[in-house]
Design a protein around this motif. Sequence first.
Motif, PDB file in Angstrom:
ATOM      1  N   HIS A   1     -26.700  21.935  -3.247  1.00  0.00           N
ATOM      2  CA  HIS A   1     -26.072  21.016  -4.202  1.00  0.00           C
ATOM      3  C   HIS A   1     -25.901  21.811  -5.488  1.00  0.00           C
ATOM      4  O   HIS A   1     -26.794  21.835  -6.334  1.00  0.00           O
ATOM      5  CB  HIS A   1     -26.937  19.772  -4.438  1.00  0.00           C
ATOM      6  CG  HIS A   1     -27.048  18.878  -3.251  1.00  0.00           C
ATOM      7  ND1 HIS A   1     -26.172  17.849  -3.008  1.00  0.00           N
ATOM      8  CD2 HIS A   1     -27.921  18.885  -2.215  1.00  0.00           C
ATOM      9  CE1 HIS A   1     -26.508  17.241  -1.890  1.00  0.00           C
ATOM     10  NE2 HIS A   1     -27.572  17.849  -1.382  1.00  0.00           N
ATOM     11  N   GLY A   2     -24.788  22.482  -5.615  1.00  0.00           N
ATOM     12  CA  GLY A   2     -24.568  23.361  -6.748  1.00  0.00           C
ATOM     13  C   GLY A   2     -23.813  24.592  -6.295  1.00  0.00           C
ATOM     14  O   GLY A   2     -22.751  24.485  -5.682  1.00  0.00           O
ATOM     15  N   GLN A   3     -24.394  25.783  -6.557  1.00  0.00           N
ATOM     16  CA  GLN A   3     -23.735  27.024  -6.200  1.00  0.00           C
ATOM     17  C   GLN A   3     -24.731  27.996  -5.596  1.00  0.00           C
ATOM     18  O   GLN A   3     -25.874  28.092  -6.039  1.00  0.00           O
ATOM     19  CB  GLN A   3     -23.094  27.677  -7.428  1.00  0.00           C
ATOM     20  CG  GLN A   3     -21.888  26.942  -7.989  1.00  0.00           C
ATOM     21  CD  GLN A   3     -21.243  27.704  -9.120  1.00  0.00           C
ATOM     22  OE1 GLN A   3     -21.924  28.232  -9.997  1.00  0.00           O
ATOM     23  NE2 GLN A   3     -19.927  27.770  -9.120  1.00  0.00           N
ATOM     24  N   VAL A   4     -24.250  28.728  -4.591  1.00  0.00           N
ATOM     25  CA  VAL A   4     -25.053  29.801  -4.021  1.00  0.00           C
ATOM     26  C   VAL A   4     -24.153  31.023  -3.859  1.00  0.00           C
ATOM     27  O   VAL A   4     -22.992  30.905  -3.471  1.00  0.00           O
ATOM     28  CB  VAL A   4     -25.685  29.389  -2.666  1.00  0.00           C
ATOM     29  CG1 VAL A   4     -24.624  29.127  -1.609  1.00  0.00           C
ATOM     30  CG2 VAL A   4     -26.663  30.460  -2.179  1.00  0.00           C
ATOM     31  N   LYS A   5     -24.706  32.180  -4.205  1.00  0.00           N
ATOM     32  CA  LYS A   5     -24.003  33.446  -4.031  1.00  0.00           C
ATOM     33  C   LYS A   5     -24.857  34.354  -3.173  1.00  0.00           C
ATOM     34  O   LYS A   5     -26.027  34.600  -3.501  1.00  0.00           O
ATOM     35  CB  LYS A   5     -23.705  34.112  -5.377  1.00  0.00           C
ATOM     36  CG  LYS A   5     -22.925  35.411  -5.241  1.00  0.00           C
ATOM     37  CD  LYS A   5     -22.530  35.990  -6.587  1.00  0.00           C
ATOM     38  CE  LYS A   5     -21.703  37.253  -6.411  1.00  0.00           C
ATOM     39  NZ  LYS A   5     -21.298  37.843  -7.723  1.00  0.00           N
TER      40      LYS A   5
ATOM     41  N   ALA B   1     -27.355  30.505   9.641  1.00  0.00           N
ATOM     42  CA  ALA B   1     -28.172  29.296   9.661  1.00  0.00           C
ATOM     43  C   ALA B   1     -27.804  28.452  10.870  1.00  0.00           C
ATOM     44  O   ALA B   1     -26.734  28.617  11.455  1.00  0.00           O
ATOM     45  CB  ALA B   1     -27.974  28.493   8.378  1.00  0.00           C
ATOM     46  N   GLU B   2     -28.711  27.533  11.239  1.00  0.00           N
ATOM     47  CA  GLU B   2     -28.362  26.550  12.252  1.00  0.00           C
ATOM     48  C   GLU B   2     -27.416  25.510  11.650  1.00  0.00           C
ATOM     49  O   GLU B   2     -26.419  25.129  12.259  1.00  0.00           O
ATOM     50  CB  GLU B   2     -29.623  25.876  12.799  1.00  0.00           C
ATOM     51  CG  GLU B   2     -30.525  26.790  13.607  1.00  0.00           C
ATOM     52  CD  GLU B   2     -29.866  27.286  14.874  1.00  0.00           C
ATOM     53  OE1 GLU B   2     -29.124  26.503  15.493  1.00  0.00           O
ATOM     54  OE2 GLU B   2     -30.073  28.463  15.223  1.00  0.00           O
ATOM     55  N   VAL B   3     -27.750  25.053  10.430  1.00  0.00           N
ATOM     56  CA  VAL B   3     -26.926  24.077   9.713  1.00  0.00           C
ATOM     57  C   VAL B   3     -26.741  24.572   8.283  1.00  0.00           C
ATOM     58  O   VAL B   3     -27.716  24.877   7.593  1.00  0.00           O
ATOM     59  CB  VAL B   3     -27.571  22.681   9.703  1.00  0.00           C
ATOM     60  CG1 VAL B   3     -26.708  21.696   8.919  1.00  0.00           C
ATOM     61  CG2 VAL B   3     -27.796  22.179  11.127  1.00  0.00           C
ATOM     62  N   PHE B   4     -25.482  24.655   7.844  1.00  0.00           N
ATOM     63  CA  PHE B   4     -25.160  25.046   6.475  1.00  0.00           C
ATOM     64  C   PHE B   4     -24.378  23.906   5.846  1.00  0.00           C
ATOM     65  O   PHE B   4     -23.265  23.592   6.265  1.00  0.00           O
ATOM     66  CB  PHE B   4     -24.331  26.330   6.449  1.00  0.00           C
ATOM     67  CG  PHE B   4     -23.943  26.782   5.058  1.00  0.00           C
ATOM     68  CD1 PHE B   4     -24.774  27.610   4.325  1.00  0.00           C
ATOM     69  CD2 PHE B   4     -22.740  26.372   4.498  1.00  0.00           C
ATOM     70  CE1 PHE B   4     -24.416  28.029   3.046  1.00  0.00           C
ATOM     71  CE2 PHE B   4     -22.372  26.788   3.220  1.00  0.00           C
ATOM     72  CZ  PHE B   4     -23.218  27.624   2.501  1.00  0.00           C
ATOM     73  N   THR B   5     -24.986  23.261   4.840  1.00  0.00           N
ATOM     74  CA  THR B   5     -24.364  22.144   4.143  1.00  0.00           C
ATOM     75  C   THR B   5     -24.240  22.497   2.680  1.00  0.00           C
ATOM     76  O   THR B   5     -25.218  22.904   2.052  1.00  0.00           O
ATOM     77  CB  THR B   5     -25.191  20.858   4.289  1.00  0.00           C
ATOM     78  OG1 THR B   5     -25.385  20.579   5.680  1.00  0.00           O
ATOM     79  CG2 THR B   5     -24.484  19.680   3.646  1.00  0.00           C
ATOM     80  N   CYS B   6     -23.041  22.325   2.124  1.00  0.00           N
ATOM     81  CA  CYS B   6     -22.820  22.673   0.730  1.00  0.00           C
ATOM     82  C   CYS B   6     -21.995  21.598   0.049  1.00  0.00           C
ATOM     83  O   CYS B   6     -20.915  21.248   0.530  1.00  0.00           O
ATOM     84  CB  CYS B   6     -22.123  24.028   0.613  1.00  0.00           C
ATOM     85  SG  CYS B   6     -21.746  24.523  -1.088  1.00  0.00           S
ATOM     86  N   GLN B   7     -22.505  21.078  -1.046  1.00  0.00           N
ATOM     87  CA  GLN B   7     -21.750  20.208  -1.934  1.00  0.00           C
ATOM     88  C   GLN B   7     -21.712  20.918  -3.287  1.00  0.00           C
ATOM     89  O   GLN B   7     -22.663  20.858  -4.057  1.00  0.00           O
ATOM     90  CB  GLN B   7     -22.403  18.834  -2.050  1.00  0.00           C
ATOM     91  CG  GLN B   7     -22.337  18.025  -0.773  1.00  0.00           C
ATOM     92  CD  GLN B   7     -22.941  16.643  -0.925  1.00  0.00           C
ATOM     93  OE1 GLN B   7     -23.822  16.437  -1.740  1.00  0.00           O
ATOM     94  NE2 GLN B   7     -22.456  15.699  -0.144  1.00  0.00           N
ATOM     95  N   GLY B   8     -20.624  21.612  -3.530  1.00  0.00           N
ATOM     96  CA  GLY B   8     -20.509  22.416  -4.736  1.00  0.00           C
ATOM     97  C   GLY B   8     -19.600  23.588  -4.482  1.00  0.00           C
ATOM     98  O   GLY B   8     -18.440  23.420  -4.099  1.00  0.00           O
ATOM     99  N   GLY B   9     -20.124  24.804  -4.670  1.00  0.00           N
ATOM    100  CA  GLY B   9     -19.339  26.010  -4.449  1.00  0.00           C
ATOM    101  C   GLY B   9     -20.221  27.117  -3.915  1.00  0.00           C
ATOM    102  O   GLY B   9     -21.453  27.056  -3.995  1.00  0.00           O
ATOM    103  N   PHE B  10     -19.597  28.159  -3.358  1.00  0.00           N
ATOM    104  CA  PHE B  10     -20.368  29.269  -2.800  1.00  0.00           C
ATOM    105  C   PHE B  10     -19.521  30.541  -2.747  1.00  0.00           C
ATOM    106  O   PHE B  10     -18.296  30.494  -2.701  1.00  0.00           O
ATOM    107  CB  PHE B  10     -20.887  28.929  -1.402  1.00  0.00           C
ATOM    108  CG  PHE B  10     -19.807  28.773  -0.369  1.00  0.00           C
ATOM    109  CD1 PHE B  10     -19.421  29.838   0.428  1.00  0.00           C
ATOM    110  CD2 PHE B  10     -19.158  27.555  -0.198  1.00  0.00           C
ATOM    111  CE1 PHE B  10     -18.418  29.693   1.375  1.00  0.00           C
ATOM    112  CE2 PHE B  10     -18.154  27.399   0.740  1.00  0.00           C
ATOM    113  CZ  PHE B  10     -17.789  28.474   1.525  1.00  0.00           C
TER     114      PHE B  10
END
Length: 225
Positions: free
Chosen positions: A96-100, A107-116
């Motif tokens: 929930h936000g940003q990952v770089k 991953a088994e499950v990758f969920t993103c609400q934001g940016g990457f």
Amino acid sequence: MEHTTHPNLVISGYGSSNGGEFHIVKLEGKARVDGGLTCTEFVSHGKSTVHGPVYTKLAVVNGDATINGPLEAERLNVHGRTTINGDLRGERVKVHGQVKVNADCEAEVFTCQGGFEIEGLLNAGEVDITLYGKGRAQEIGGASIKVRRETNQIAKWLRLMFASLNGGLTADTIEGDDIFLEETTAKVVRGNRVTIGAGCSIDLVEYKDELILEGDAIVRQQIQL
């Protein structure tokens, strides 16, 4: 059988410590760890930097964290911003936000609400992305891949205020079984059942069973395999 109990590492306020093996690592405020960490839980509140790899079962970031090395966690929850100067590997990654990630993400499950931003491959069984900002990866692979552009009033306001949040998802190659894309620019999309939605610009779609085009989607070439 000999049992070894590792100590906890807690930094509160402004401080630093060497790395090592711990049970729980809790960094609050502005913290620096000079070395790698092996632990059961890694929790960062505030601004933290770890100069080395992190191996843990649970990683939680609330704020801004930088890992100068790979991060391996069964579960990673990010509320804020995280930079990983190495591979990211885990079972469940929730952002929930940003990952770089300056390497690959698996991953088994990758969920993103934001940016990457992922410099290499994003590979997960399930990829579920809701973009509030930019998304970028060299390649994306998974059984189920969903990319949606958030359109609520808060997201619209943020994009009007901050131009850096505009841009959608960009990738060279996206490959999976079931694919649904919005606001995506890619060279190649390859899958069994593919839906190309609003705001997409795709050079080539290769599909096996079904291809659906929605809204103003642009597909320059399509091939049924």
